[in-house]
Each structure stands twice: as C-alpha cells, then as structure tokens.
Write an enzyme that holds these catalytic residues in place. Structure first.
Site, PDB file in Angstrom:
ATOM      1  CG  HIS A 159      -1.878  -1.194   1.207  1.00  0.00           C
ATOM      2  ND1 HIS A 159      -1.573  -2.353   1.883  1.00  0.00           N
ATOM      3  CD2 HIS A 159      -3.065  -1.407   0.589  1.00  0.00           C
ATOM      4  CE1 HIS A 159      -2.549  -3.231   1.697  1.00  0.00           C
ATOM      5  NE2 HIS A 159      -3.469  -2.696   0.920  1.00  0.00           N
TER       6      HIS A 159
ATOM      7  NE  ARG B 138      -4.666   8.639  16.199  1.00  0.00           N
ATOM      8  CZ  ARG B 138      -5.416   9.472  15.468  1.00  0.00           C
ATOM      9  NH1 ARG B 138      -5.019   9.841  14.269  1.00  0.00           N
ATOM     10  NH2 ARG B 138      -6.556   9.936  15.933  1.00  0.00           N
TER      11      ARG B 138
ATOM     12  CG  MET C  49     -12.617   6.633  15.489  1.00  0.00           C
ATOM     13  SD  MET C  49     -13.793   6.887  14.156  1.00  0.00           S
ATOM     14  CE  MET C  49     -14.395   5.234  13.941  1.00  0.00           C
ATOM     15  CD  GLU C  50      -7.903   6.937  13.561  1.00  0.00           C
ATOM     16  OE1 GLU C  50      -7.831   7.741  14.523  1.00  0.00           O
ATOM     17  OE2 GLU C  50      -8.841   6.946  12.746  1.00  0.00           O
TER      18      GLU C  50
ATOM     19  CG  ASP D 196     -15.672  16.534  18.152  1.00  0.00           C
ATOM     20  OD1 ASP D 196     -14.765  16.486  17.291  1.00  0.00           O
ATOM     21  OD2 ASP D 196     -16.163  15.527  18.677  1.00  0.00           O
TER      22      ASP D 196
HETATM   23  N1  HPA Z   1     -15.428  10.185  17.759  1.00  0.00           N
HETATM   24  C1  HPA Z   1     -14.438   9.466  17.229  1.00  0.00           C
HETATM   25  N2  HPA Z   1     -13.365   9.999  16.694  1.00  0.00           N
HETATM   26  C2  HPA Z   1     -13.262  11.341  16.689  1.00  0.00           C
HETATM   27  C3  HPA Z   1     -14.264  12.139  17.229  1.00  0.00           C
HETATM   28  C4  HPA Z   1     -15.394  11.520  17.800  1.00  0.00           C
HETATM   29  O1  HPA Z   1     -16.322  12.181  18.306  1.00  0.00           O
HETATM   30  N3  HPA Z   1     -13.882  13.425  17.052  1.00  0.00           N
HETATM   31  C5  HPA Z   1     -12.688  13.411  16.431  1.00  0.00           C
HETATM   32  N4  HPA Z   1     -12.298  12.139  16.204  1.00  0.00           N
END
Ligand code: HPA
Length: 236
Positions: free
Chosen positions: A4, A87, A180-181, A204
């Site tokens: 990849h 990361r 998520m990583e 956020d």
């Molecule tokens: N959830 C998952 N991953 C994220 C979020 C979230 O609210 N905001 C930025 N990455």
C-alpha cells in the site's frame, strides 16, 4: 515498495508523523519541512520525506480506523524499517473538563475492538504507547511551554452511535476522549517491538456539541504539529 506504499526502500525516515488525513500530511510537509519530497501517493494516502531543523523526518497519513492505521503502520514498521510512529490526530471529548484546542498525550488507549486479539493474540483491552516516546513528548511539551495532558483515551470502531451514553469501556478506564486509531497503532508497535505514541487535539466536546470550525482547524493543529516535530527531531 510495500502493498500500500509506493516509496522505495530508504525513502522513508526512521521516524514518521502520522495524521489521519492525507491533506494534513501534505500541509505539514509543505509548511513545516524543508525540501519535502512526495514519496508515495498510492490510494491518495500521501507520504512525504523532508528535513526538520536539518534532520530527516517523514509525514504520511494513516487513514481512519484500525484497519487503515493497522495496514500503514505495519508496512512502515516491517518494510521500511521505521522505528517510531507518532500519530497526530483529533478527538472528541466525553467530558466538559476538556476544552476544544486542548492537547492530549495519550497515556493508554482502551478499546472494545478485537483488532489486537485477532492480529497478534494480545488479549488486553487497554494498550500503552510503546517505547519511551510518551515520556519524550511530555518533556518536549514542557520545554515548549505547551500543556499536553497525559490521559487515557477510548479508541473506538464507531463514529456514529445509536446510544448517546458514554461507552462502558471509556467509563471503566476513565477515558476522557475518543478517537479511532491509537489502540491499533499501539498494538502493532507492541507486537513488533517498535515505538509509538499519539498526540491529540480536542476538536469537539461531545456533551455540548461544541467543535472547532473548519477554518479554525489549521491554526488549532499547529501546537500539536510542533510538539510532534520537536519530539521526532530528538529521535533521529
Ligand atoms: N469520535 C471518534 N473519533 C473522533 C471524534 C469523535 O467524536 N472526534 C474526532 N475524532
């Protein structure tokens, strides 16, 4: 060349900064590195290698989620002799104790994901950064007078959820934020005996729906990029 990544062997540095977004990798290469060269653009996942304060560093994207970061970090570690991946990403805060723009140095990543188990037989649902990079980032943040809060985070497989409550695993390990990583990256580094860390910017606040607007994002990410580059510089 790996499956990849189309860079030639030797075209990727020992230390790689890994944002999720390929355009962010491009932005970092164009604005923070000298003589940056695009070394891979397979699938639009850009990898650049250039100089930061005279030392060779690479920056390239992970994509989103464990399958994607799992592939790129594995190929970097095993096919390009990369020793360290940092990361850099954004996260959602589960608590109003965190504010948008806050910087986090991930102390542990907890996850319900089966990635680590089925990839490497790692049964733990919480994995720490690997090697000494976490400490190095803390020291570097102090030198730069940046506040990078050391905290546990939740690495989730899911962005949109039906249930609005904080997931049980996040409560179990006192995770203040979600991305998520990191768990996938730490699992790969742990299995392969490599170094990995994750620095996040809070983009956020989940309970209040407050977020960093698109035009604030570039400026918002600058302290994280500088912290990652200054930390990476010490590892080259
Ligand atoms: N959830 C998952 N991953 C994220 C979020 C979230 O609210 N905001 C930025 N990455």
């Amino acid at each position: 060349m790996s499956i990849h990544i189309s860079a030639k062997k030797g075209e990727i540095a020992k230390v790689v900064l890994q944002p999720g977004d390929p355009l962010r990798a491009q932005y970092i290469a164009e604005n923070f590195l000298q003589d940056a060269k695009l070394v891979s653009k397979t699938r639009g996942i850009f990898y650049y290698t250039g100089l930061y304060k005279g030392k060779t560093i690479s920056v390239g994207a992970s994509g989103m989620g464990f399958p994607s970061i799992g592939i790129y970090s594995y190929e970097l570690f095993t096919e390009y002799d990369v020793e360290t991946i940092i990361r850099i990403g954004t996260c959602g805060a589960y608590t109003t104790d965190l504010k948008v723009f806050d910087l986090l140095n991930v102390e542990n990543a907890a996850s319900e994901s089966t990635y680590a188990k089925y990839a490497w037989g790692i049964e733990d649902d919480i994995i720490a950064p690997q090697g000494n990079v976490f400490n190095l980032i803390n020291e570097t943040a102090e030198e730069l007078s940046l506040k990078a809060k050391a905290t546990n985070i939740h690495s989730s497989d899911i962005f949109y959820r039906k249930d609005p409550d904080i997931p049980a695993i996040a409560t179990k390990y006192n995770c203040m934020a979600v991305e998520m990583e990191a768990f996938g990256l730490f699992a790969n580094a742990k299995h392969l005996g490599k170094n990995a860390a994750t620095i996040l910017t809070v983009s956020d606040i989940i309970p209040t729906h407050e977020n960093i607007s698109a035009d604030q994002r570039e400026k918002a990410l600058k302290p994280m990029i500088e912290l990652a580059l200054e930390s990476a510089w010490k590892l080259v």
